[in-house]
Scaffold this active site. Structure first.
Site, PDB file in Angstrom:
ATOM      1  N   ASP A   1       0.812  -1.236   0.000  1.00  0.00           N
ATOM      2  CA  ASP A   1       0.000   0.000   0.000  1.00  0.00           C
ATOM      3  C   ASP A   1       0.838   1.276   0.000  1.00  0.00           C
ATOM      4  OD1 ASP A   1      -2.644  -0.358  -0.292  1.00  0.00           O
ATOM      5  OD2 ASP A   1      -3.130  -0.490   1.834  1.00  0.00           O
TER       6      ASP A   1
ATOM      7  N   GLY B   1       2.280   2.608  -2.773  1.00  0.00           N
ATOM      8  CA  GLY B   1       2.120   3.374  -4.018  1.00  0.00           C
ATOM      9  C   GLY B   1       2.786   2.742  -5.229  1.00  0.00           C
ATOM     10  N   LYS B   2       3.118   1.441  -5.162  1.00  0.00           N
ATOM     11  CA  LYS B   2       3.788   0.767  -6.297  1.00  0.00           C
ATOM     12  C   LYS B   2       2.920   0.825  -7.553  1.00  0.00           C
ATOM     13  CE  LYS B   2       4.115  -3.210  -4.110  1.00  0.00           C
ATOM     14  NZ  LYS B   2       3.619  -2.854  -2.760  1.00  0.00           N
ATOM     15  N   THR B   3       1.649   0.459  -7.409  1.00  0.00           N
ATOM     16  CA  THR B   3       0.759   0.438  -8.585  1.00  0.00           C
ATOM     17  C   THR B   3       0.640   1.844  -9.169  1.00  0.00           C
ATOM     18  OG1 THR B   3      -0.470  -1.387  -7.607  1.00  0.00           O
ATOM     19  CG2 THR B   3      -1.565  -0.207  -9.392  1.00  0.00           C
TER      20      THR B   3
ATOM     21  N   LYS C   1       2.494  -7.868 -13.483  1.00  0.00           N
ATOM     22  CA  LYS C   1       2.375  -8.043 -12.027  1.00  0.00           C
ATOM     23  C   LYS C   1       2.447  -9.561 -11.840  1.00  0.00           C
ATOM     24  CE  LYS C   1       0.712  -7.063  -7.709  1.00  0.00           C
ATOM     25  NZ  LYS C   1       1.089  -6.042  -6.722  1.00  0.00           N
TER      26      LYS C   1
ATOM     27  N   ASP D   1      -4.929  -4.360  -9.386  1.00  0.00           N
ATOM     28  CA  ASP D   1      -3.651  -3.745  -9.778  1.00  0.00           C
ATOM     29  C   ASP D   1      -3.439  -3.924 -11.279  1.00  0.00           C
ATOM     30  OD1 ASP D   1      -3.193  -3.060  -7.192  1.00  0.00           O
ATOM     31  OD2 ASP D   1      -1.299  -4.144  -6.975  1.00  0.00           O
TER      32      ASP D   1
ATOM     33  N   GLY E   1       4.069  -6.628  -2.126  1.00  0.00           N
ATOM     34  CA  GLY E   1       4.600  -6.306  -0.795  1.00  0.00           C
ATOM     35  C   GLY E   1       5.948  -5.621  -0.913  1.00  0.00           C
TER      36      GLY E   1
HETATM   37  N1  LIG Z   1       0.220  10.245  -3.942  1.00  0.00           N
HETATM   38  C1  LIG Z   1      -0.983   9.729  -3.704  1.00  0.00           C
HETATM   39  N2  LIG Z   1      -2.057  10.549  -3.552  1.00  0.00           N
HETATM   40  C2  LIG Z   1      -3.274  10.018  -3.290  1.00  0.00           C
HETATM   41  N3  LIG Z   1      -3.528   8.699  -3.172  1.00  0.00           N
HETATM   42  C3  LIG Z   1      -2.499   7.857  -3.315  1.00  0.00           C
HETATM   43  C4  LIG Z   1      -1.187   8.318  -3.586  1.00  0.00           C
HETATM   44  N4  LIG Z   1      -0.356   7.257  -3.675  1.00  0.00           N
HETATM   45  C5  LIG Z   1      -1.124   6.179  -3.470  1.00  0.00           C
HETATM   46  N5  LIG Z   1      -2.415   6.527  -3.248  1.00  0.00           N
HETATM   47  C6  LIG Z   1      -3.512   5.588  -2.950  1.00  0.00           C
HETATM   48  O1  LIG Z   1      -3.051   4.696  -1.948  1.00  0.00           O
HETATM   49  C7  LIG Z   1      -3.525   3.369  -2.176  1.00  0.00           C
HETATM   50  C8  LIG Z   1      -2.330   2.423  -2.261  1.00  0.00           C
HETATM   51  O2  LIG Z   1      -1.562   2.718  -3.428  1.00  0.00           O
HETATM   52  P1  LIG Z   1      -1.096   1.543  -4.399  1.00  0.00           P
HETATM   53  O3  LIG Z   1      -2.243   0.632  -4.713  1.00  0.00           O
HETATM   54  O4  LIG Z   1      -0.390   2.175  -5.536  1.00  0.00           O
HETATM   55  O5  LIG Z   1      -0.080   0.789  -3.430  1.00  0.00           O
HETATM   56  P2  LIG Z   1       0.719  -0.564  -3.687  1.00  0.00           P
HETATM   57  O6  LIG Z   1       2.054  -0.427  -3.065  1.00  0.00           O
HETATM   58  O7  LIG Z   1       0.651  -0.903  -5.122  1.00  0.00           O
HETATM   59  O8  LIG Z   1      -0.157  -1.614  -2.859  1.00  0.00           O
HETATM   60  P3  LIG Z   1      -0.117  -3.228  -2.976  1.00  0.00           P
HETATM   61  O9  LIG Z   1       0.943  -3.667  -2.022  1.00  0.00           O
HETATM   62  O10 LIG Z   1      -1.498  -3.629  -2.541  1.00  0.00           O
HETATM   63  O11 LIG Z   1       0.178  -3.594  -4.407  1.00  0.00           O
HETATM   64  C9  LIG Z   1      -4.374   3.434  -3.454  1.00  0.00           C
HETATM   65  O12 LIG Z   1      -5.719   3.561  -3.109  1.00  0.00           O
HETATM   66  C10 LIG Z   1      -3.865   4.700  -4.154  1.00  0.00           C
HETATM   67  O13 LIG Z   1      -4.830   5.273  -4.994  1.00  0.00           O
HETATM   68 MG   LIG Z   2      -0.143  -2.596  -6.039  1.00  0.00          MG
END
Ligand SMILES: Nc1ncnc2c1ncn2[C@@H]1O[C@H](COP(=O)(O)OP(=O)(O)OP(=O)(O)O)[C@@H](O)[C@H]1O
Ligand SMILES: [Mg+2]
Length: 228
Positions: free
Chosen positions: A12, A14-16, A37, A53, A117
């Protein structure tokens, strides 16, 4: 062109968003960028793809690749591949992931791969995300946050990359939740790791990939990222 594995200091983080934002920016620069992915988990939504994702990445990169290439393994419970596969009785063959990655590499000039993760998320007993990065022979970009605690998480992630001889192309600070002053944090990360901070992403409200893509295009030197 160079391809990258985008990992993070946590789930969570912000990778995606980063992969989707970069893919959109590269696509707008006429780069034939593909996304992958390899392992995804979570509850199955009523979307085109099993993983949300993957849906976001495909939409950003505008690719038409089959799901079996984009996402070889999906587990319908939110857990690491190691733990989810055990619970669901699924046998993981990581060679399948490597073969499908090769196929995608032939279809695209550049690949952006999203991890799951962090670097020590287990895929098999004794096989972690960091092993996958190594086996895919990719450089990595680490997405980190500005939350208190991020220095510990970021240094641990960088140390693991060093231990495995994985090149870190740079860090991206996602300033999504309040924490440290990001200019101080950038300087600290660079002083402590010797790795460049490629960019800082602000909190975007409401979140939108197009806005993130514009921010990334301005803040990140895309030309240097795609260079050999
Ligand atoms: N800069 C930002 N501003 C607003 N919302 C954000 C920002 N970065 C991330 N988010 C939100 O935070 C959440 C987590 O981001 P994201 O899905 O990219 O994480 P992740 O690392 O890919 O998670 P996962 O481990 O589940 O793959 C999402 O709902 C995304 O829209
Ligand atoms: Mg992700």
């Amino acid at each position: 062109m160079k391809s990258y594995f985008i990992t993070g200091t946590d789930t969570d983080i912000g990778k995606t968003c980063v992969v989707a934002g970069l893919a959109r920016s590269l696509k707008q620069n006429q780069i034939n960028v593909g996304v992958m992915k390899p392992y995804a988990s979570g509850s199955k939504k009523n979307t085109k793809f099993r993983s949300t994702d993957v849906e976001i990445l495909v939409d950003a990169a505008q690719v038409n690749d089959p799901e079996e290439l984009l996402n070889p393994y999906f587990f319908s419970i939110p857990a690491s591949p190691f733990s989810a596969a055990k619970k669901l009785g699924v046998h993981i063959d990581n060679n399948i992931v490597l073969e499908r990655f090769k196929k995608l590499q032939h279809l695209h000039d550049m690949m952006l791969v999203e991890g799951i993760g962090g670097v020590l998320t287990p895929i098999l007993a004794n096989y972690y995300v960091i092993d996958l990065i190594k086996d895919m022979n990719l450089e990595t970009i680490i997405v980190t946050s500005s939350k208190i605690g991020t220095v510990n998480h970021t240094l641990m992630t960088c140390k693991m990359c060093e231990k495995y001889n994985v090149t870190v192309r740079g860090l991206i600070i996602n300033d999504h939740e309040p924490g440290y002053n990001t200019s101080d944090l950038k300087q600290d990360f660079e002083d402590l790791t010797g790795i460049s901070v490629l960019g800082i992403i602000p909190h975007i409200d409401p979140f939108n990939i197009e806005i993130l893509s514009q921010i990334l295009s301005k803040k990140i030197d895309l030309k240097s990222l795609i260079r050999f």
